[in-house]
Structures are given as structure tokens and as C-alpha cells.
Design an enzyme around this catalytic site. Structure first.
Site, PDB file in Angstrom:
ATOM      1  N   HIS A 156       0.818  -1.216   0.000  1.00 20.89           N
ATOM      2  CA  HIS A 156       0.000   0.000   0.000  1.00 20.89           C
ATOM      3  C   HIS A 156       0.850   1.264   0.000  1.00 20.89           C
ATOM      4  CE1 HIS A 156       0.030   0.036   4.580  1.00 20.89           C
ATOM      5  NE2 HIS A 156      -0.015   1.329   4.361  1.00 20.89           N
ATOM      6  N   ASP A 193       1.173  -7.623   2.369  1.00 24.12           N
ATOM      7  CA  ASP A 193       1.309  -6.190   2.113  1.00 24.12           C
ATOM      8  C   ASP A 193       2.774  -5.748   1.980  1.00 24.12           C
ATOM      9  OD1 ASP A 193       0.844  -3.510   1.839  1.00 24.12           O
ATOM     10  OD2 ASP A 193      -0.525  -3.347   3.527  1.00 24.12           O
ATOM     11  N   SER A 203       3.762   2.411   8.557  1.00 21.01           N
ATOM     12  CA  SER A 203       3.620   1.384   7.540  1.00 21.01           C
ATOM     13  C   SER A 203       4.928   1.194   6.808  1.00 21.01           C
ATOM     14  CB  SER A 203       2.536   1.762   6.544  1.00 21.01           C
ATOM     15  OG  SER A 203       1.317   1.296   7.031  1.00 21.01           O
TER      16      SER A 203
HETATM   17  N1  ARG Z   1      -4.818   0.720   7.383  1.00 25.54           N
HETATM   18  C1  ARG Z   1      -3.512   0.695   6.871  1.00 25.54           C
HETATM   19  C2  ARG Z   1      -2.853   2.106   7.022  1.00 25.54           C
HETATM   20  O1  ARG Z   1      -3.410   2.959   7.624  1.00 25.54           O
HETATM   21  C3  ARG Z   1      -3.460   0.196   5.475  1.00 25.54           C
HETATM   22  C4  ARG Z   1      -4.142   1.014   4.452  1.00 25.54           C
HETATM   23  C5  ARG Z   1      -4.061   0.561   3.045  1.00 25.54           C
HETATM   24  N2  ARG Z   1      -5.033  -0.437   2.719  1.00 25.54           N
HETATM   25  C6  ARG Z   1      -6.304  -0.174   2.301  1.00 25.54           C
HETATM   26  N3  ARG Z   1      -7.088  -1.206   2.084  1.00 25.54           N
HETATM   27  N4  ARG Z   1      -6.763   1.023   2.072  1.00 25.54           N
HETATM   28  O2  ARG Z   1      -2.263   2.654   6.149  1.00 25.54           O
HETATM   29  N1  ASP Z   2      -1.448   1.545   7.867  1.00 31.07           N
HETATM   30  C1  ASP Z   2      -0.776   2.641   8.543  1.00 31.07           C
HETATM   31  C2  ASP Z   2       0.264   3.322   7.641  1.00 31.07           C
HETATM   32  O1  ASP Z   2       0.127   3.359   6.440  1.00 31.07           O
HETATM   33  C3  ASP Z   2      -0.190   2.183   9.821  1.00 31.07           C
HETATM   34  C4  ASP Z   2      -1.131   2.367  10.965  1.00 31.07           C
HETATM   35  O2  ASP Z   2      -1.916   3.323  10.954  1.00 31.07           O
HETATM   36  O3  ASP Z   2      -1.043   1.582  11.909  1.00 31.07           O
HETATM   37  O4  ASP Z   2       1.177   3.941   8.104  1.00 31.07           O
END
Ligand code: ARG
Ligand code: ASP
Length: 717
Positions: free
Chosen positions: A86, A222, A652
């Protein structure tokens, strides 16, 4: 009995202490002051110098800011980087077309020649940091207003940055810590030639999609791979075909041994922002005003975009990254409200504030300094919330993937200004070129019907939710006939039509500005800007400065109030170290989540009828044949694991490191029950989610057949 009781109490205290130790994002330079003893007690076998040193190669030399908001780490002496899928998403998407759809099918360079350049993508190293608090604080005094103070700090920071850059040739940034009670200078080195090496298909790298996002149990692979290239002498250089792979001072060895419950883990990365020390009023406005409204707005947007994406594969590619971005915070806000409610967070803060207030009243000097803070906050927050919401609405409706044609038109305001101020022809020509390249990437990912639907829905929401004094002029004058107005805007504007916009730019002359100003999308964009400049921006700026002043004092007061407790500074997108243990948790009564997921779970979730749960055939075959190579464990292929590390957005892609300093995972998310950790950490429920590094190696080797990449890594078996 009494003895038994006190030993129970003692072990309880120790248990609480140990749990608490996992909260916190620590400054790498200061680890030996307080953390390293705890880290050793929890199992870490190396020294603080091994993590951060300016005298020898250390782990910090293998951790970079990736792009503008992620972390990545070096895993080879030839500049190979691993981060999240991502985090590489934008780059992968930009290389994708219907013919070469790397989002869907993945991408693997089979030699260095095939690695793909990504203009604009940078990685940033931290060379060193330095406490500059004293120098900054000599420039301010207690009689300054919030705005005066901010200006003085800004000026001195700029000076330090400029002096440092001039002396070292490096990038220098001064950042406030503890809400401006402390300042650090960060000296950074930025590399600009970063190439895409590999990415699994979205069906692996984004498996579970936005449905599984922020959730555990998770089965997302990921990760993506990039490589840093350098010019002469390993130094940064703009992209050039004959640049050479960068040789880092340090890179992480990779352990194939995996993790087990109770294992020590550490994360080094770039957490973006947290708000752990805010007053209860802050939680209140977020939970009751701001988040609910933003959630409604985004629900609308996501539904509209989703309809478009489901109907047309081209739109799916065009809007994939936009959708993911919108959905990500939308879902987190929901989780935050839920988690804070469950924690009774407002009440907790209020109890704390009550004790704090009592403490301020114990001493006349304290009372004088801090006694009125909470009352001032109480007065400030409702007003602040009102302007913050208006500004958020403007952003969500007209900018940041709201009505995109209006957003595009807005970029033309500077061209109009330049022309009207009769700027040099050179300058104007340059601006025209900038706009052309912006339009190019804009129209690549643009669909007019989707955008028009967004525009109509969002403007309607703006009208119902904002007071009239915050209406842009054109909306005010068409009141009662908004439907007609909106039809006219999208019917007449050139900003929905690539050929027209390029035609306009190609033949641009000063006289053509008149035409631009008549364009209804441009007119609306200009109205919105005027509204912001006249009625929202200045007030918001004043209130923010006032809030910053209170925040700084309240933080200083809390540091005194909690003396002996070692409060960590809120995240501010500077390098931090966090540590904890691999551990499952109990999300609900009687339910326990294990620490690890495996490929079995991927196969369980397989569902060809649902886009996010397509398992690629080849992965199924590898599973069936249990062809896991040296990466599996007891006949299973580990996929993700959770631990108690305190992380946030920006973390991330961060390396997850074991007690020996080896890479065991790549951090990518947090579990649903704990996403409120940016505002209040609950050691019981907060878990970071990492990709098990063995799954990445398995995919590179067995799935992609790019095993040649493993040869440059240092694997510890
Ligand atoms: N929640 C994770 C972060 O805040 C991954 C986000 C990317 N994935 C998604 N399905 N949008 O970045
Ligand atoms: N998914 C988040 C990021 O892209 C990490 C988190 O918020 O825990 O940094």
C-alpha cells in the site's frame, strides 16, 4: 495473608508496569536514558548504539522515509528496499495500464535493467539529530501572543536549517517535540532515484481489500520492493539510466526463524501524528462533531466511486488509489469512536483533569501558571471545532478527491494571479508547463460521470451541513436553484475535458485569462478560496495559534504533574523506536485472537464472487502442494502476526526487528479494537499488524520466481 496480598499487589504492579512499557514512541538518540534497560529486560540483546549512532553504522542507517508518508528498510548491500504494497501503491498504479496491469497481476523485474523509475519518489535517511531547544527558546518570551511566538520559532528554525544545509550540503529540518517544549534538528539525506523492483498482485498485496483493512485476523501480503540508485560516489542524484545501486551503511539481516508469543519485537519508523496529551474537549469534538460529519461525507463519496469502479475495469484502475485513501481514514475514524467509547475515554480524561486541577491548586505558583488552562480550553474548543469543521468540509467537498474538476480549476488560480500582476513571460510559460503536467496525471485517472455525481452529492451535503455564512458566493447567489447551478457548472466548464484544457493551455495568452475567469468551475474554485481567505482561514489560524499556546503549557504542566513517569513525545513524523511483545488478545468476551495467521486462512477466505477475496490459482497450487520451501513452519505458511508495539500512520513499511536485531516482519496496520491508540493507548487491545517476512520471501521465491533477489539478502536460518 497480608504477605500474600502484598506479593499479589507487587506482581500486579509489575504486570501493569510491563504492559505500560509497550506504550510509547521513543526518540532513537535518547534510548539509553530510560528505555534500553526495559528493552533488555524484555529480551533485546543489543545496545542503544546499535540502533542509533553517529559514530558507526547503526540500524537507523537502514530505515528511510519512503515517499511522503511511509517507512521502508534496506535489506541488501545493493540498496534493495522493502516497504508495504500500500505504500508502493501509487507507483505501481502509475505504471499500470489495461495492457500492463501491474495492480492486478503484480510486477517483478527479472533483472536490474527491468526495474522501473518513479519520478518524484524519494527516500530520506536520517544522518543525525540534535537538541536545539535552548537556541530556539532564547528567541521567545512569555509576553508574546501565540502568533508572535510561532513566527519567532519559525524564523529561528529556518536560520538553523539554512546554516546546517549550507555547512553540510544536506537537508535540515527543525521540529517541535512535546508541543513546542523541546526542539530537535534533523539532518537528512534524500535520494531521488528509487525504482520499482517487485510487487505481488493486489489479490495478494491487498488481499481482503478495504473489508479487511484495520482488522485482525488478517491475511494481506502487504509488501513491495524498490531499489535506491545513486550517482557518483554513492551520492544522491536525479534519475539517470547509468546510476548505480546505492550501497547503504547498514542493512537488516533477515531471520527465517519466525516469531512466537512473548518474543521481543522492536519497530523503527516514522509515526506521523498522535494526540495523547489533549484535553477531554478535544476527544469530545472529534467524537461528537468532526468524525461523524466526515464519516457521512466519505460514505457518500465511497459509494459513488465504488459504483463506478464495479461497473468499469478502467475506472477501477483509475480510482483504486483514491478509493483506498478515502476509505482508509473513513474506517479508522469509525474504529476510533468505537474504541474511545469502549474505553470511556472522555470520562477518563475528565477524571485525570480533575486530579490535575487539584494538583495545580496545591501550589500558588502552579495555580498562577496552569490553574486556568482547562477553563481556557473549554472556552476555545467549541469555536475551534466550528472553524475546523468548515475547513474540513471545504477540503472534502472541493478538494482532496471531492469534486475533482473544481480542484483542478483551483490550480489555475496562480496562473491568473501571475498574469494579472504582469509577471515575466518566462515565469508564466513555466507555470503553463507545470499545469500541463498536472493535467496529464489528472486526466489519466479521471472519469467525468463519476466526478459529476460526486459534485452534486457533495455540494448538497455542503448546503445542508454548513451555515449560510460559510457558503461560497456562487452557491449563495444560486440558492434555491442549486440543481440547475450544478448542471450548468459541469455542463459548461472546460475542466472536465482534457482536450479543451490542453487546447486552452497550448494557446495561452494573457487575454485568455478573461475566459478562464468566466469558466463556472474556475469561478466556484475562486469563490471557495475567497471564502476561505476571508471567513475561515484567518480565524482558524488565530484559534490554532491560541490552541498551540495552551497545548504547550498543558504539556509542560503534564510533564511536571507526571514527574518520574517518562512521558514520550507525541508522534511528529520523526524517527521513533517502539517495542513490545508478540501477543494475541481478547477482542470480545470469550473470544481470543491468536498472534498469527497462515496461508490456510487465505484459502478459507477464498471467494471468487468477491473481488477482494480472489485467491490467485498459483497460490492455491502452492498451498495444495505445501510447496513452502524453507519459509514454512510445521506444514504451514505464516502470513501475518500481531504484537503490542505502539505504532501509527507512517509506521507502515517499518521494519519489525527481533531481539537479535534481525528483520522478522514488515509493519503495515493496527487491529480494529485498538485503532484509537493515536488518542489513547489501551495495552489490552492495541496491536500492530505485521507481515511475516517469511511470507514475503516465499512469494518472491516460489510465487514470482524472482528468487534471484534473495541472493543479495543476508538470510539467517
Ligand atoms: N490501514 C492501513 C494504514 O493505515 C493500510 C491502508 C491501506 N489499505 C487499504 N485497504 N486502504 O495505512
Ligand atoms: N497503515 C498505517 C500506515 O500506512 C499504519 C497504521 O496506521 O497503523 O502507516
Amino acid at each position: 495473608m497480608k504477605k500474600l496480598f502484598s506479593s499479589i499487589l507487587l506482581s500486579l504492579l509489575i504486570a501493569v508496569h510491563l504492559l505500560r512499557a509497550d506504550e510509547g514512541m521513543w526518540i532513537p538518540m535518547l534510548l539509553d536514558q530510560f528505555n534500553i534497560d526495559i528493552m533488555h529486560r524484555e529480551g533485546f540483546r543489543l545496545t542503544a548504539e546499535d540502533i542509533y549512532s553517529i559514530n558507526k553504522a547503526s540500524m537507523k542507517d537502514a530505515v528511510v522515509i519512503f515517499g511522503g508518508g511511509c517507512t521502508a528498510e534496506l535489506i541488501s548491500p545493493d540498496g534493495l528496499l522493502i516497504t508495504n504494497h500500500h505504500c508502493g501503491y501509487r507507483s505501481i498504479q502509475r505504471h499500470s495500464t489495461l495492457e500492463h496491469d501491474y495492480l492486478t497481476h503484480g510486477f517483478w523485474a527479472m533483472s536490474r535493467k527491468e526495474e522501473l523509475p518513479n519520478p518524484g519518489l524519494t527516500v530520506t535517511f536520517l544522518k543525525r539529530m540534535e537538541d536545539v531547544t535552548e537556541r530556539i527558546l532564547t528567541k521567545v518570551n512569555d509576553n508574546m501572543t501565540g502568533e508572535e511566538r510561532a513566527r519567532a520559532v519559525r524564523e529561528e528554525s529556518r536560520k538553523i536549517e539554512q546554516e546546517t544545509s549550507k555547512r553540510t550540503g544536506l537537508k535540515a529540518v527543525v521540529k517541535p517535540f512535546y508541543m513546542g517544549n523541546q526542539y530537535f534538528l534533523l539532518v537528512q539525506k534524500v535520494y531521488r532515484d528509487v525504482r520499482l523492483v517487485g510487487a505481488p498482485p493486489s489479490a495478494i498485496g491487498k488481499f481482503g481489500g478495504d473489508t479487511d483493512n484495520w482488522m485482525w485476523p488478517r491475511h494481506t501480503g502487504d509488501f513491495s520492493l524498490f531499489r535506491i540508485y545513486a550517482g557518483k560516489e554513492n551520492e544522491p542524484a536525479a534519475y539517470a539510466e547509468d546510476n548505480q545501486p546505492y550501497h547503504p551503511d547498514y542493512f537488516f539481516p533477515i531471520s527465517l526463524k519466525g516469531v512466537h508469543p512473548g518474543d521481543f519485537t522492536m519497530i523503527i519508523g516514522y509515526p506521523g501524528s498522535t494526540y495523547e496529551y489533549v484535553p477531554s474537549y478535544h476527544l469530545k469534538i472529534l467524537m461528537q462533531d468532526i468524525y461523524p460529519k466526515l464519516i457521512d461525507l466519505r460514505t457518500k463519496k465511497l459509494n459513488i466511486i465504488n459504483a463506478g469502479m464495479s461497473a468499469d475495469p478502467k475506472i477501477r484502475i483509475q480510482y483504486a488509489a483514491k478509493y483506498a485513501g478515502l476509505s482508509n481514514s473513513w474506517k479508522r475514524w469509525k474504529g476510533e469512536i468505537r474504541g474511545l467509547n469502549k474505553l470511556n475515554a472522555i470520562q477518563r480524561k475528565q477524571d485525570y483533569e480533575y486530579r490535575f486541577l487539584q494538583w495545580t491548586h496545591e501550589d500558588p505558583q502552579r495555580k498562577e501558571k496552569y490553574g486556568s488552562l482547562l477553563a481556557e480550553y473549554r472556552k476555545l474548543y467549541p469555536e475551534y471545532s466550528r472553524y475546523l469543521l468548515a475547513s474540513d468540509f471545504i477540503n472534502e467537498v472541493f478538494f482532496r478527491y471531492g469534486a475533482e474538476a473544481i480542484h483542478l480549476a483551483h490550480y489555475f488560480t496562480s496562473l491568473v494571479e501571475m498574469t494579472e500582476q504582469q509577471a515575466d513571460k518566462d515565469k508564466i510559460d513555466k507555470e503553463v508547463e507545470v499545469l500541463k503536467s498536472r493535467c496529464e496525471s489528472f486526466f489519466r485517472d479521471y472519469n467525468k460521470p463519476v466526478d459529476e455525481k460526486l459534485f452534486v452529492a457533495l455540494v448538497n451535503m455542503y448546503e445542508t451541513n454548513m451555515p449560510r455564512e460559510f457558503y461560497p458566493l456562487s452557491l449563495l447567489s444560486w440558492q434555491g436553484k442549486t440543481g440547475k447551478y450544478m448542471q450548468r457548472v459541469y455542463g459548461k466548464t472546460m475542466f472536465v475535458d482534457s482536450a479543451k484544457v490542453f487546447g486552452y493551455l497550448d494557446g495561452f495568452t494573457a487575454a485568455a485569462v478573461k475566459k478562464l475567469k468566466k469558466d463556472p468551475a474556475y469561478a466556484l474554485a475562486a469563490d471557495v478560496q475567497r471564502l476561505y481567505d476571508d471567513k475561515i482561514g484567518p480565524e482558524l489560524q488565530r484559534l490554532t495559534a491560541e490552541k498551540n499556546r495552551l497545548d504547550r503549557l498543558y504539556m509542560a504542566a503534564q510533564l511536571e504533574f507526571n514527574k518520574g513517569k517518562h512521558l514520550y513525545p507525541d508522534a511528529n513524523f520523526t524517527m521513533r523506536v517502539t517495542y513490545g511483545q508478540v501477543r494475541g488478545y481478547e477482542p470480545r468476551d470469550a473470544v481470543y485472537y491468536r498472534f498469527q495467521t497462515t496461508l490456510n486462512g487465505v484459502i478459507e477466505k477464498d471467494n471468487p464472487a468477491i473481488y477482494d477475496y480472489h485467491v490467485p490459482e498459483k497460490l492455491k497450487t502452492l498451498f495444495r502442494e505445501k510447496d513452502f520451501g524453507p519459509y514454512g513452519e510445521n506444514d504451514r505458511m505464516p502470513v501475518c502476526f500481531i504484537a503490542t508495539n505502539h505504532t501509527t500512520g507512517g509506521n507502515s513499511g517499518s521494519p519489525v526487528i527481533d531481539a537479535n536485531g534481525y528483520l522478522v516482519g514488515v509493519n503495515f496496520d493496527r487491529a480494529w479494537e485498538g485503532v484509537m491508540s493515536d488518542l489513547m493507548f489501551n495495552p489490552d487491545q492495541c496491536r500492530n499488524i505485521s507481515l511475516d517476512i517469511r511470507y514475503a520471501l516465499f512469494l518472491i521465491d516460489k510465487y514470482a520466481g524472482a528468487g534471484y533477489l534473495l541472493k543479495e539478502m543476508k538470510l539467517i536460518r
